[in-house]
Design a protein around this motif. Structure first.
Motif, PDB file in Angstrom:
ATOM      1  N   VAL A  11       0.832  -1.211   0.000  1.00  0.00           N
ATOM      2  CA  VAL A  11       0.000   0.000   0.000  1.00  0.00           C
ATOM      3  C   VAL A  11       0.871   1.268   0.000  1.00  0.00           C
ATOM      4  O   VAL A  11       1.834   1.371   0.758  1.00  0.00           O
ATOM      5  N   THR A  12       0.524   2.198  -0.883  1.00  0.00           N
ATOM      6  CA  THR A  12       1.327   3.408  -1.085  1.00  0.00           C
ATOM      7  C   THR A  12       0.430   4.626  -1.124  1.00  0.00           C
ATOM      8  O   THR A  12      -0.674   4.569  -1.675  1.00  0.00           O
ATOM      9  N   LYS A  13       0.883   5.716  -0.505  1.00  0.00           N
ATOM     10  CA  LYS A  13       0.106   6.961  -0.582  1.00  0.00           C
ATOM     11  C   LYS A  13       1.046   8.161  -0.707  1.00  0.00           C
ATOM     12  O   LYS A  13       1.981   8.314   0.076  1.00  0.00           O
ATOM     13  N   HIS A  14       0.780   8.982  -1.711  1.00  0.00           N
ATOM     14  CA  HIS A  14       1.530  10.234  -1.872  1.00  0.00           C
ATOM     15  C   HIS A  14       0.616  11.413  -1.626  1.00  0.00           C
ATOM     16  O   HIS A  14      -0.551  11.366  -1.970  1.00  0.00           O
ATOM     17  N   PHE A  15       1.163  12.470  -1.033  1.00  0.00           N
ATOM     18  CA  PHE A  15       0.442  13.736  -0.962  1.00  0.00           C
ATOM     19  C   PHE A  15       1.244  14.781  -1.702  1.00  0.00           C
ATOM     20  O   PHE A  15       2.305  15.184  -1.238  1.00  0.00           O
ATOM     21  N   ARG A  16       0.768  15.211  -2.853  1.00  0.00           N
ATOM     22  CA  ARG A  16       1.477  16.227  -3.645  1.00  0.00           C
ATOM     23  C   ARG A  16       2.971  15.913  -3.742  1.00  0.00           C
ATOM     24  O   ARG A  16       3.808  16.732  -3.384  1.00  0.00           O
ATOM     25  N   GLY A  17       3.266  14.713  -4.181  1.00  0.00           N
ATOM     26  CA  GLY A  17       4.664  14.348  -4.367  1.00  0.00           C
ATOM     27  C   GLY A  17       5.347  13.898  -3.096  1.00  0.00           C
ATOM     28  O   GLY A  17       6.403  13.278  -3.136  1.00  0.00           O
ATOM     29  N   HIS A  22       4.883   4.118   1.828  1.00  0.00           N
ATOM     30  CA  HIS A  22       5.481   3.498   0.652  1.00  0.00           C
ATOM     31  C   HIS A  22       5.476   1.980   0.765  1.00  0.00           C
ATOM     32  O   HIS A  22       6.150   1.405   1.615  1.00  0.00           O
ATOM     33  N   GLU A  23       4.717   1.335  -0.109  1.00  0.00           N
ATOM     34  CA  GLU A  23       4.699  -0.123  -0.256  1.00  0.00           C
ATOM     35  C   GLU A  23       4.716  -0.851   1.079  1.00  0.00           C
ATOM     36  O   GLU A  23       5.607  -1.647   1.354  1.00  0.00           O
ATOM     37  N   VAL A  24       3.745  -0.560   1.896  1.00  0.00           N
ATOM     38  CA  VAL A  24       3.647  -1.244   3.184  1.00  0.00           C
ATOM     39  C   VAL A  24       2.756  -2.470   3.039  1.00  0.00           C
ATOM     40  O   VAL A  24       1.666  -2.398   2.478  1.00  0.00           O
ATOM     41  N   SER A  25       3.281  -3.616   3.502  1.00  0.00           N
ATOM     42  CA  SER A  25       2.499  -4.851   3.487  1.00  0.00           C
ATOM     43  C   SER A  25       2.541  -5.481   4.864  1.00  0.00           C
ATOM     44  O   SER A  25       3.596  -5.491   5.502  1.00  0.00           O
ATOM     45  N   PHE A  26       1.421  -5.924   5.331  1.00  0.00           N
ATOM     46  CA  PHE A  26       1.398  -6.794   6.511  1.00  0.00           C
ATOM     47  C   PHE A  26       0.040  -7.440   6.618  1.00  0.00           C
ATOM     48  O   PHE A  26      -0.900  -7.075   5.897  1.00  0.00           O
ATOM     49  N   THR A  27      -0.055  -8.418   7.496  1.00  0.00           N
ATOM     50  CA  THR A  27      -1.296  -9.164   7.648  1.00  0.00           C
ATOM     51  C   THR A  27      -1.646  -9.234   9.128  1.00  0.00           C
ATOM     52  O   THR A  27      -0.765  -9.410   9.967  1.00  0.00           O
ATOM     53  N   VAL A  28      -2.921  -9.057   9.411  1.00  0.00           N
ATOM     54  CA  VAL A  28      -3.413  -9.320  10.760  1.00  0.00           C
ATOM     55  C   VAL A  28      -4.399 -10.473  10.633  1.00  0.00           C
ATOM     56  O   VAL A  28      -5.461 -10.310  10.022  1.00  0.00           O
ATOM     57  N   MET A  50      -6.236   4.834   5.052  1.00  0.00           N
ATOM     58  CA  MET A  50      -6.427   4.064   3.816  1.00  0.00           C
ATOM     59  C   MET A  50      -7.264   2.826   4.079  1.00  0.00           C
ATOM     60  O   MET A  50      -8.090   2.431   3.254  1.00  0.00           O
ATOM     61  N   ILE A  51      -7.042   2.195   5.228  1.00  0.00           N
ATOM     62  CA  ILE A  51      -7.870   1.022   5.554  1.00  0.00           C
ATOM     63  C   ILE A  51      -9.334   1.448   5.715  1.00  0.00           C
ATOM     64  O   ILE A  51     -10.251   0.799   5.231  1.00  0.00           O
ATOM     65  N   ALA A  52      -9.537   2.597   6.364  1.00  0.00           N
ATOM     66  CA  ALA A  52     -10.902   3.036   6.680  1.00  0.00           C
ATOM     67  C   ALA A  52     -11.572   3.771   5.530  1.00  0.00           C
ATOM     68  O   ALA A  52     -12.730   4.154   5.635  1.00  0.00           O
ATOM     69  N   GLY A  53     -10.820   4.005   4.437  1.00  0.00           N
ATOM     70  CA  GLY A  53     -11.454   4.589   3.256  1.00  0.00           C
ATOM     71  C   GLY A  53     -11.435   6.096   3.179  1.00  0.00           C
ATOM     72  O   GLY A  53     -12.031   6.677   2.271  1.00  0.00           O
ATOM     73  N   VAL A  54     -10.752   6.763   4.122  1.00  0.00           N
ATOM     74  CA  VAL A  54     -10.660   8.221   4.031  1.00  0.00           C
ATOM     75  C   VAL A  54      -9.823   8.606   2.813  1.00  0.00           C
ATOM     76  O   VAL A  54     -10.152   9.543   2.090  1.00  0.00           O
ATOM     77  N   VAL A  62      -5.895  -3.075  -0.079  1.00  0.00           N
ATOM     78  CA  VAL A  62      -6.262  -3.479   1.270  1.00  0.00           C
ATOM     79  C   VAL A  62      -7.363  -4.523   1.145  1.00  0.00           C
ATOM     80  O   VAL A  62      -8.330  -4.315   0.414  1.00  0.00           O
ATOM     81  N   ARG A  63      -7.182  -5.654   1.812  1.00  0.00           N
ATOM     82  CA  ARG A  63      -8.205  -6.704   1.742  1.00  0.00           C
ATOM     83  C   ARG A  63      -8.730  -7.038   3.130  1.00  0.00           C
ATOM     84  O   ARG A  63      -7.967  -7.083   4.090  1.00  0.00           O
ATOM     85  N   LEU A  64     -10.038  -7.257   3.182  1.00  0.00           N
ATOM     86  CA  LEU A  64     -10.656  -7.705   4.424  1.00  0.00           C
ATOM     87  C   LEU A  64     -11.251  -9.069   4.134  1.00  0.00           C
ATOM     88  O   LEU A  64     -12.118  -9.191   3.253  1.00  0.00           O
ATOM     89  N   ASP A  65     -10.759 -10.073   4.819  1.00  0.00           N
ATOM     90  CA  ASP A  65     -11.165 -11.456   4.530  1.00  0.00           C
ATOM     91  C   ASP A  65     -11.014 -11.760   3.046  1.00  0.00           C
ATOM     92  O   ASP A  65     -11.887 -12.387   2.440  1.00  0.00           O
ATOM     93  N   GLY A  66      -9.943 -11.270   2.451  1.00  0.00           N
ATOM     94  CA  GLY A  66      -9.655 -11.568   1.054  1.00  0.00           C
ATOM     95  C   GLY A  66     -10.366 -10.674   0.060  1.00  0.00           C
ATOM     96  O   GLY A  66     -10.070 -10.685  -1.132  1.00  0.00           O
ATOM     97  N   LYS A  67     -11.323  -9.855   0.526  1.00  0.00           N
ATOM     98  CA  LYS A  67     -12.069  -8.987  -0.388  1.00  0.00           C
ATOM     99  C   LYS A  67     -11.442  -7.604  -0.407  1.00  0.00           C
ATOM    100  O   LYS A  67     -11.224  -7.009   0.645  1.00  0.00           O
ATOM    101  N   ALA A  68     -11.144  -7.100  -1.611  1.00  0.00           N
ATOM    102  CA  ALA A  68     -10.500  -5.785  -1.696  1.00  0.00           C
ATOM    103  C   ALA A  68     -11.472  -4.705  -1.226  1.00  0.00           C
ATOM    104  O   ALA A  68     -12.614  -4.654  -1.681  1.00  0.00           O
ATOM    105  N   ILE A  69     -11.030  -3.883  -0.291  1.00  0.00           N
ATOM    106  CA  ILE A  69     -11.888  -2.792   0.169  1.00  0.00           C
ATOM    107  C   ILE A  69     -11.265  -1.430  -0.103  1.00  0.00           C
ATOM    108  O   ILE A  69     -11.908  -0.397   0.101  1.00  0.00           O
ATOM    109  N   SER A  70     -10.014  -1.407  -0.561  1.00  0.00           N
ATOM    110  CA  SER A  70      -9.357  -0.109  -0.740  1.00  0.00           C
ATOM    111  C   SER A  70     -10.058   0.692  -1.825  1.00  0.00           C
ATOM    112  O   SER A  70     -10.483   0.141  -2.845  1.00  0.00           O
ATOM    113  N   GLY A  71     -10.206   1.983  -1.587  1.00  0.00           N
ATOM    114  CA  GLY A  71     -10.854   2.856  -2.553  1.00  0.00           C
ATOM    115  C   GLY A  71     -12.346   3.015  -2.330  1.00  0.00           C
ATOM    116  O   GLY A  71     -12.970   3.872  -2.923  1.00  0.00           O
ATOM    117  N   LEU A  72     -12.929   2.164  -1.470  1.00  0.00           N
ATOM    118  CA  LEU A  72     -14.344   2.336  -1.167  1.00  0.00           C
ATOM    119  C   LEU A  72     -14.543   3.550  -0.259  1.00  0.00           C
ATOM    120  O   LEU A  72     -13.623   3.995   0.415  1.00  0.00           O
TER     121      LEU A  72
END
Lengths: 243, 332, 293
Positions: A11-17, A22-28, A50-54, A62-72
Motif C-alpha cells: 500500500v502506497t500513498k503520496h500527498f502532492r509528491g 510506501h509499499e507497506v504490506s502486513f497481515t493481521v 487508507m484502511i478506513a477509506g478516508v 487493502v483486503r478484508l477477509d480476502g475482499k479488496a476494500i481499498s478505494g471504497l
C-alpha cells in the motif's frame, strides 16, 4: 461478532509528491491483536485512513477477509466490517453520549429502540452508562476516548482500528482499557489493530508489532523481538535525541 | 388510537395535554378572533411552517441555506402558472410544484455537496441559485416577467381551486404547520434523523460509523425544498400575486431562516416559538412605527430586537424557555 | 462586426474597468475581514450605502466634494468598525456561521433603515461640475468622475498594501490571520488586531462608498445588491485574497458592462451569479485564492 483477516499488499500513498506511505504490506490474522508503532509522522494514521477509506491508496490493495476494500467510501468500509476511532477524538459534541453510540448502532439495527438498547449495553461495558444522558462535549478526554471506542464497537465491526486510545489515560485507566480490549477480543474474536505510543499497552495486548518509519515498514515481529530489533532502536533513539 | 400513541412516543403527558389544548384553540380560532388577529395568526403559522421546512436542512442536517426563496418561489410560480394558463387546479399543481422544487433542491444539493462546499460557501451557492432564478423569472414571459403574475380574486369559497378568504387559508396553513411538526418529530426519531444530527455534528465521524453522508444530505435538501415549495403554493393563492423581485428575493430567503434561528435551531419547537416571537415583535413595532411616523423605524426596532436576542440567547429562545418551564425538550 | 460596434464595446470595457476598480475596493474590505477573522460581513452592502450617504450629506449640506470628504468618511468608518468589532462582533468569532450571519444581518437592518429614516427612500445623487468632464484617448472617452474614482481606489489599495507589508500592525495582522494560536503564543494582542482589521475593512468600504456616489446616486435599496455584488467579487477573486478582490472587481465591472451592452441590462446580474456558481463549483478557493488547507 467474529474477526476478519486484514491484508495490506504494497500500500502506497503520496500527498502532492510527498511520500507518506510506501509499499507497506502486513497481515493481521482473524481474531488477532496487532500493533502499529513508529515515530510521529511515520505514516501510521495515513495507513489507518487508507484502511478506513478516508484516502484511496495510490498503489497496492487493502483486503478484508480476502475482499479488496481499498478505494471504497468510508461508510461502505464500515459496512464491510471495519470500525475505527480517531486520534483527535471526534465525538458528536452536541448529542448525548447515548445518541453518539446509537448512531453507530443504527448501522446494523435500523430501528431506534433496538439501536438504543444495544448502545446502552455497550456503554455499560465501557463504564459510560451513568453518563449516557450527558452531552458528549461535557466529557473528559479519557471518557471521550472511551466514547470513540463505544461508537466504533456499536457498528459491530469485524476489525477494529484504534488510533491512540490510551494516550492521555492514567496508568490505572490504561490497565482498565487493556483489560476491556483483551476480554472483547477473547470473547468475540474481534480482530484489533492499534496505533499506540503507550508501550505498556502494546506489550500487554499485541501478539505482533509492525514498525513503520518514514512511511516504510522497517520491522515486524513479536513485542519481544521488536524491543531487541536494531533498526527499531535506532529510530526511537534517534527520535529521543531530537527531543 | 395506536397511531396517536406511536406519535406521542415518550412525550410527557402534560406536554401532550398542552399541545391538545393548543390545537383545539387553534381549530376554534377563526370563530374566536377578529380579522386582524386571525391575520397575525396566519403569519405566525406561515413562518412556523417554512421555518420547520428550513430547519430540516440546517437545524437537523447542518447545511446552511440562505436561498430557500428559490423553492418557495418555484412552488408558487408553478402552481399559479398552471392554474393561470391552463386552469389546472392547485391540488394537482402542487404535485408539479413539489416535483420541480425537489429537483431544484437536488441540483443545488448535488452540486454543493458533491464539490464539498460547506458553511459559508454552500450558503453563497444557495444565494447564487436563488438570485439567478430571480433574474431568469424577470425575463420569462410565461411567468409574467417582472410585471408579475396575478390570479383573479374571488370571494366565494372554492376549495377545489383554493379560492376564498382568510379562514380557508388559515386552516390550510394550520394543517401544513401541524403536519410539518408531526413529520419533523417522526424524522428525528428515525434512523435518517439521527444520521442527520450526526452529520451536523461531524460529517467525517458520521461516515466512519457507516452514515452515507452524501445521500442523507441529499434527502434532507429535497425534503426541505419540497416542503418549502408548498408554502410557496399557499402564498401564491393567498396573496393572488407573484413578482420575481419578492418571490425569489434574498429578503424572502432570510425571512425563512429567522424563526428557527431565533427560536432554537434543530429543535422541534424552536421554529414555532421563533415565529411567535418574531411576528409578535413585527406587529408591535408596526404599531409603534404608525405612531412615530418615521420611515424605517419599525425595521430599526426589529434589528435591535434581533441583536439583543442573538447576543443574549445565541442558541435560541426555546431551549432557554424550555429550561425555565422545566420542559427540557427530550431528544428521542 | 462593425467598427462602430467594436468602439462601443471598447468603451463599455473602459467604463467597466473604471467602475470595477471601485467595486474592487469595496470587495477588498469584505475580503480583508474574512481573511483575518473568518467572518462574512453580511452588512457589507449596507455599510457601502452608508458611506455613499455620508458623502452625499457632506456635499449637500457642507458643499464638500466626495473626494475631499473621503478621508474623513474612511476615518469615521475605521473608528466605527473598530468599536463595532470590539463591542459586538468579537464574541462571535469562531461561533457557528448562522449566529454570525444573524448578528450581521441585525447590523445590516439597523444601518439600512437608519439611512432610510434619515435620508428617506428617494435616490440621492451629487451634482458636480466634473461630472460633465471627460478625457479622450484616441476614440475612447474616459469620464472624469469615473477616472478619478478609479485612480483614488488604486491609491487606497496601494496604501492598504503598504499597511499590510510595511507596518508592524499590518504584519502582525497577517501573522494572526495565518495562525491565530501562534500569534497568541508570541504575545500579539489578537483582540486589538481583529478590531483594527474590522476598522480597516470598514474604511475600505466607506471610501468605496464615497467614490461610488460620484458615479451613481444612492438609495437604501442598493444595499442588498452591493452585499451580493461584494460576495460575487470576493468568491470569484478568492475569499481572503486582496489582489483577488481587486481583480474580481475589475472582472465583474467589465462583465457587467459588456453583458449590459450585449444582452438586456437587467440580465447582467444573471451573468455575475452564473459566474459565481461556476467558480464555487470548479474553483471554490477563487481564481487567485490559495488552495484548501
Amino acid at each position: 461478532m467474529s474477526g476478519a483477516r486484514l491484508d495490506l499488499g504494497g500500500v502506497t500513498k503520496h500527498f502532492r509528491g510527498l511520500r507518506a506511505v510506501h509499499e507497506v504490506s502486513f497481515t493481521v490474522p482473524a481474531g488477532a491483536i496487532h500493533a502499529l508503532i513508529g515515530p510521529n509522522g511515520a505514516g501510521k494514521t495515513t495507513i489507518f485512513n487508507m484502511i478506513a477509506g478516508v484516502y484511496a491508496p495510490n498503489g497496492g490493495v487493502v483486503r478484508l477477509d480476502g475482499k479488496a476494500i481499498s478505494g471504497l467510501r468510508p461508510d461502505l468500509i464500515c459496512d464491510a466490517g471495519v470500525g475505527r476511532t480517531f486520534q483527535l477524538v471526534k465525538p458528536f459534541k452536541g448529542l448525548s453520549v447515548l445518541e453518539n453510540v446509537t448512531v453507530g448502532a443504527l448501522h446494523r439495527k435500523p430501528r431506534l429502540a433496538e439501536a438504543q438498547e444495544s448502545a446502552n449495553a455497550i456503554l455499560a461495558r465501557l463504564g459510560l452508562y451513568d453518563r449516557r444522558h450527558q452531552l458528549a462535549e461535557s466529557l473528559t478526554l479519557p471518557d471521550r476516548k472511551r466514547l470513540e471506542v463505544a461508537r466504533a464497537l456499536a457498528t459491530e465491526p469485524k476489525l477494529l482500528l484504534l488510533d491512540e486510545v490510551m494516550a492521555g489515560l492514567r496508568p490505572t485507566e490504561v490497565d482498565v482499557m487493556v483489560g476491556f480490549l483483551r476480554e472483547l477480543n477473547q470473547r468475540s474474536g474481534l480482530t484489533i489493530l492499534l496505533i499506540e505510543h503507550v508501550m505498556r499497552a502494546v506489550m500487554a495486548l499485541a501478539a505482533e508489532v509492525v514498525v513503520v518509519s518514514y512511511g516504510e515498514k522497517i520491522a515486524e515481529g513479536t513485542p519481544q523481538e521488536i524491543s531487541r530489533h536494531q533498526a527499531v532502536l535506532d529510530v526511537y533513539l534517534g527520535e529521543q535525541e531530537e527531543l | 388510537m395506536s397511531f396517536i400513541r406511536r406519535l406521542a412516543g415518550n412525550a410527557p403527558p402534560r406536554i401532550l395535554w398542552s399541545l391538545g389544548v393548543l390545537l383545539a384553540l387553534l381549530l376554534l380560532a377563526p370563530a374566536l378572533l377578529g380579522k386582524y388577529w386571525l391575520s397575525v395568526l396566519i403569519l405566525i403559522l406561515y413562518f412556523a411552517y417554512v421555518g420547520q421546512a428550513w430547519n430540516i436542512l440546517m437545524g437537523f442536517a447542518g447545511q446552511l441555506s440562505l436561498g430557500h426563496a428559490l423553492y418557495a418561489g418555484l412552488g408558487g410560480y408553478i402552481a399559479a402558472g398552471l392554474y393561470f394558463h391552463y386552469g389546472i387546479g392547485p391540488w394537482a399543481g402542487l404535485f408539479a410544484a413539489v416535483a420541480v422544487a425537489g429537483v431544484a433542491g437536488a441540483i443545488v444539493g448535488y452540486l454543493g455537496f458533491r464539490f464539498s462546499l460547506a458553511g459559508v460557501y454552500f450558503a453563497l451557492l444557495t444565494i447564487a441559485f436563488a438570485e439567478f432564478t430571480r433574474v431568469a423569472f424577470d425575463h420569462w414571459g410565461w411567468a409574467g416577467g417582472s410585471g408579475g403574475l396575478f390570479l383573479k380574486v374571488e370571494h366565494a369559497t372554492d376549495i377545489v381551486n383554493l379560492r376564498g378568504g382568510p379562514v380557508l387559508f388559515y386552516y390550510l396553513i394550520l394543517a401544513l404547520a401541524a403536519g410539518a411538526f408531526i413529520l419533523c418529530r417522526a424524522l428525528l426519531r428515525s434512523r435518517l434523523g439521527q444520521y442527520w444530527l450526526a452529520i451536523r455534528e461531524d460529517a467525517e465521524a458520521a461516515q466512519a460509523v457507516g452514515v452515507p453522508v452524501l445521500r442523507c444530505k441529499m434527502i434532507a435538501i429535497v425534503i426541505s425544498a419540497a416542503l418549502t415549495s408548498l408554502a410557496g403554493v399557499w402564498n401564491a393563492f393567498y396573496y393572488n400575486n407573484l413578482f420575481p423581485e419578492t418571490a425569489f428575493a434574498m429578503g424572502r430567503s432570510i425571512e425563512i431562516t429567522l424563526a428557527p434561528i431565533i427560536g432554537g435551531l434543530g429543535t422541534l419547537f424552536g421554529p414555532i416559538v421563533g415565529a411567535v416571537v418574531l411576528t409578535g415583535l413585527g406587529e408591535a413595532f408596526t404599531d409603534l412605527g404608525d405612531v412615530l411616523r418615521i420611515p424605517g423605524i419599525k425595521q430599526i426596532f426589529y434589528g435591535l430586537a434581533l441583536l439583543v436576542i442573538v447576543a443574549y440567547r445565541p442558541a435560541g429562545v426555546w431551549p432557554w424557555l424550555a429550561d425555565k418551564l422545566g420542559l427540557k425538550e427530550r431528544q428521542p | 462586426m462593425t467598427a462602430d460596434f467594436l468602439l462601443t464595446l471598447a468603451q463599455a470595457i473602459v467604463n467597466g474597468l473604471l467602475t470595477g476598480m471601485v467595486y474592487g475596493l469595496m470587495a477588498l474590505g469584505l475580503s480583508v475581514i474574512f481573511g483575518v477573522m473568518r467572518i462574512v460581513n453580511f452588512a457589507h452592502g449596507e455599510m457601502m450605502v452608508v458611506g455613499m450617504y455620508l458623502a452625499w450629506m457632506g456635499f449637500e449640506y457642507l458643499q464638500v466634494s466626495p473626494m475631499l470628504s473621503l478621508p474623513v468618511i474612511a476615518a469615521i468608518f475605521f473608528a466605527a468598525g473598530y468599536v463595532l468589532q470590539r463591542g459586538l462582533i468579537s464574541p462571535f468569532i469562531g461561533r457557528p456561521e448562522h449566529q454570525q450571519f444573524l448578528l450581521l444581518l441585525a447590523v445590516a437592518i439597523l444601518l439600512v433603515n437608519a439611512s432610510l429614516a434619515i435620508a428617506g427612500p428617494d435616490s440621492r445623487g451629487v451634482q458636480m461640475e466634473s461630472q460633465f468632464d471627460s478625457y479622450e484617448l484616441g476614440p475612447l472617452v474616459f469620464d472624469a468622475v469615473r477616472l478619478h474614482a478609479a485612480l483614488a481606489a488604486i491609491a487606497i489599495a496601494l496604501l492598504l498594501w503598504l499597511f499590510f507589508t510595511r507596518t508592524r500592525t499590518g504584519k502582525s495582522i497577517r501573522a494572526a490571520a495565518d495562525n491565530n494560536l501562534a500569534a497568541l503564543v508570541v504575545g500579539l494582542d489578537v483582540r486589538r488586531l481583529y478590531a483594527v482589521t474590522f476598522g480597516v475593512g470598514a474604511a475600505c468600504v466607506g471610501a468605496a462608498g464615497a467614490l461610488m456616489i460620484t458615479i451613481i446616486p444612492v438609495s437604501p435599496f442598493l444595499a442588498v445588491e452591493y452585499t451580493l455584488l461584494a460576495f460575487v467579487i470576493v468568491i470569484v477573486g478568492g475569499l481572503g485574497s486582496m489582489t483577488g478582490a481587486l481583480l474580481g472587481g475589475l472582472l465583474i465591472g467589465v462583465s457587467e458592462a459588456v453583458a449590459g451592452l450585449l444582452l438586456q441590462p437587467s440580465l447582467k446580474s444573471m451573468f455575475s451569479f452564473g459566474l459565481l456558481i461556476l467558480v464555487l463549483l470548479l474553483r471554490p478557493q477563487g481564481l487567485l485564492g490559495k488552495g484548501p488547507q
